[in-house]
Design a protein around this motif. Sequence first.
Motif, mmCIF file in Angstrom:
data_model
loop_
_atom_site.group_PDB
_atom_site.id
_atom_site.type_symbol
_atom_site.label_atom_id
_atom_site.label_comp_id
_atom_site.label_asym_id
_atom_site.label_seq_id
_atom_site.Cartn_x
_atom_site.Cartn_y
_atom_site.Cartn_z
ATOM 1 N N ASN A 193 0.840 -1.195 0.000
ATOM 2 C CA ASN A 193 0.000 0.000 0.000
ATOM 3 C C ASN A 193 0.881 1.253 0.000
ATOM 4 N N TYR A 194 0.287 2.403 -0.332
ATOM 5 C CA TYR A 194 1.046 3.649 -0.296
ATOM 6 C C TYR A 194 0.142 4.785 0.159
ATOM 7 N N ILE A 195 0.774 5.801 0.716
ATOM 8 C CA ILE A 195 0.030 6.955 1.219
ATOM 9 C C ILE A 195 0.892 8.202 1.038
ATOM 10 N N CYS A 196 0.268 9.313 0.663
ATOM 11 C CA CYS A 196 1.042 10.536 0.465
ATOM 12 C C CYS A 196 0.879 11.485 1.642
ATOM 13 N N ILE A 197 1.743 12.465 1.705
ATOM 14 C CA ILE A 197 1.821 13.377 2.835
ATOM 15 C C ILE A 197 0.554 14.211 3.020
ATOM 16 N N PRO A 243 8.989 12.483 4.225
ATOM 17 C CA PRO A 243 8.720 11.715 3.000
ATOM 18 C C PRO A 243 7.390 12.128 2.378
ATOM 19 N N ASN A 244 7.405 12.430 1.095
ATOM 20 C CA ASN A 244 6.173 12.805 0.414
ATOM 21 C C ASN A 244 5.266 11.615 0.170
ATOM 22 N N ILE A 245 5.869 10.433 0.133
ATOM 23 C CA ILE A 245 5.086 9.214 -0.043
ATOM 24 C C ILE A 245 5.710 8.092 0.783
ATOM 25 N N LEU A 246 4.863 7.266 1.360
ATOM 26 C CA LEU A 246 5.310 6.132 2.157
ATOM 27 C C LEU A 246 4.691 4.855 1.593
ATOM 28 N N PHE A 247 5.459 3.779 1.647
ATOM 29 C CA PHE A 247 4.990 2.470 1.213
ATOM 30 C C PHE A 247 4.921 1.570 2.438
ATOM 31 N N TYR A 248 3.883 0.749 2.502
ATOM 32 C CA TYR A 248 3.735 -0.024 3.735
ATOM 33 C C TYR A 248 2.946 -1.311 3.542
ATOM 34 N N LYS A 249 3.130 -2.203 4.507
ATOM 35 C CA LYS A 249 2.293 -3.385 4.683
ATOM 36 C C LYS A 249 1.838 -3.389 6.141
ATOM 37 N N GLY A 250 0.594 -3.771 6.352
ATOM 38 C CA GLY A 250 0.082 -3.802 7.717
ATOM 39 C C GLY A 250 -0.877 -2.661 7.990
ATOM 40 N N ASP A 251 -1.052 -2.368 9.266
ATOM 41 C CA ASP A 251 -2.039 -1.382 9.717
ATOM 42 C C ASP A 251 -1.380 -0.030 9.980
ATOM 43 N N ILE A 252 -1.469 0.877 9.015
ATOM 44 C CA ILE A 252 -0.808 2.178 9.172
ATOM 45 C C ILE A 252 -1.514 3.051 10.205
ATOM 46 N N SER A 253 -2.742 2.742 10.534
ATOM 47 C CA SER A 253 -3.483 3.566 11.499
ATOM 48 C C SER A 253 -2.859 3.531 12.890
ATOM 49 N N ILE A 254 -2.077 2.482 13.188
ATOM 50 C CA ILE A 254 -1.498 2.380 14.534
ATOM 51 C C ILE A 254 -0.457 3.472 14.788
ATOM 52 N N VAL A 255 0.080 4.078 13.712
ATOM 53 C CA VAL A 255 1.089 5.130 13.885
ATOM 54 C C VAL A 255 0.491 6.332 14.606
ATOM 55 N N ASN A 256 -0.781 6.588 14.337
ATOM 56 C CA ASN A 256 -1.439 7.738 14.959
ATOM 57 C C ASN A 256 -2.246 7.361 16.194
ATOM 58 N N LEU A 287 3.142 -3.028 11.712
ATOM 59 C CA LEU A 287 3.324 -2.264 10.478
ATOM 60 C C LEU A 287 4.771 -2.341 10.008
ATOM 61 N N ILE A 288 4.951 -2.513 8.697
ATOM 62 C CA ILE A 288 6.264 -2.399 8.065
ATOM 63 C C ILE A 288 6.168 -1.253 7.068
ATOM 64 N N ILE A 289 7.084 -0.303 7.171
ATOM 65 C CA ILE A 289 6.948 0.942 6.417
ATOM 66 C C ILE A 289 8.297 1.393 5.847
ATOM 67 N N SER A 290 8.252 2.099 4.718
ATOM 68 C CA SER A 290 9.479 2.572 4.076
ATOM 69 C C SER A 290 9.129 3.730 3.145
ATOM 70 N N ASP A 291 10.101 4.572 2.868
ATOM 71 C CA ASP A 291 9.881 5.598 1.838
ATOM 72 C C ASP A 291 10.550 5.203 0.523
#
Length: 366
Positions: free
Chosen positions: A78-82, A98-111, A198-202
Amino acid sequence: MEKRDAYLWLNSINGISNKTIDIIKNNIINIEELIKLSDREIHSLKNINSNIKENIVKYKSLAYLDSIKEKLNKEKINYICIEEKGYPNNLKYIHDAPNILFYKGDISIVNKNIGLAVVGSRKATRYGINCATSISKNLSNLGINIISGLAIGIDSYAHIGCMEGYGKTIAVLGSCVHNILPKKNIYLANKILENGGLIISDYNINSKVFPSNYANRNRIISGISEGIIVVEAAKKSGALITVEFGLEQGKNIFAVPGNINSCMSEGCHKIIKEGAKLINNIEDILNEYKIINIECKENLKKYDNINLSQESIQIIHTIKKQGVLHIDEICDNTRMEIKSVNTILSELVLKDVLVEMNNKTYSLNV
């Protein structure tokens, strides 16, 4: 074209870095309109290398964008922009966000909840491994998320400790999320996802892996965290690069003291001298965030609930008072024979009350 797709398209073009995208954003009002510009208008963009402009023109195609999206979809990335709602709140305002992030898992846990980074040496000692696991587990039991870099050593045990508690762990990579490095941590990465983490990277799916990637990703580790805990670090360590980013970003810095004779403690002792908060137990961390641990007033083991001899209790109190002691110093302080002390120390290590460090040196397991 949606904004998120505009960022994905630009990020996928050879030669365009995160900073280049920032420059492009300063050139035009709506980044999603870039693909509609004429070749002449693209070549008139300011402060951008002519080769990069040529590449933008070359790949100014929705078909090219669709091919990138297809590759991501195939790898379940998955991907999400700033500019999207779910983008990590803490990360938006750092330098070079990062203007864009790529991830697997639940990105909502970051917030959700507080997230704390736990970082340290790849060449972790038994003491460091024990500290990283224990601290991460105890914080996780209070619902705190643990963030680290999925590297060998302290990072791995921070993730493992977190998964033993109630929090979720976040791994920030220096490679694309489908290219887990080191390879031996693929199993751990899968466990993180199975555990709701979550696993995340730019770094995009086509990105090459350079040594500089790992230093660069540290800005994200510190950026999404509320504070950084350094467990073990040599004088020159990637963990200290994370600390530098954290200081720039105004994060709380914590450090676990170690054996003065161990090179793996030099980095921690250095930053303690420079103002990092020394950790005796997790209460030192919780106090910074006004979190009350209702389970116990101290985050040391409840030794009263363990069946221990008077000699064992005497040794525990001696080490608790002194911090870290060699077996000879324990004998001197307790006036007990080394044979008896050695037997008791072995029992206390097996009961997970003490941690044996290098050269028959012992500390409490916090």
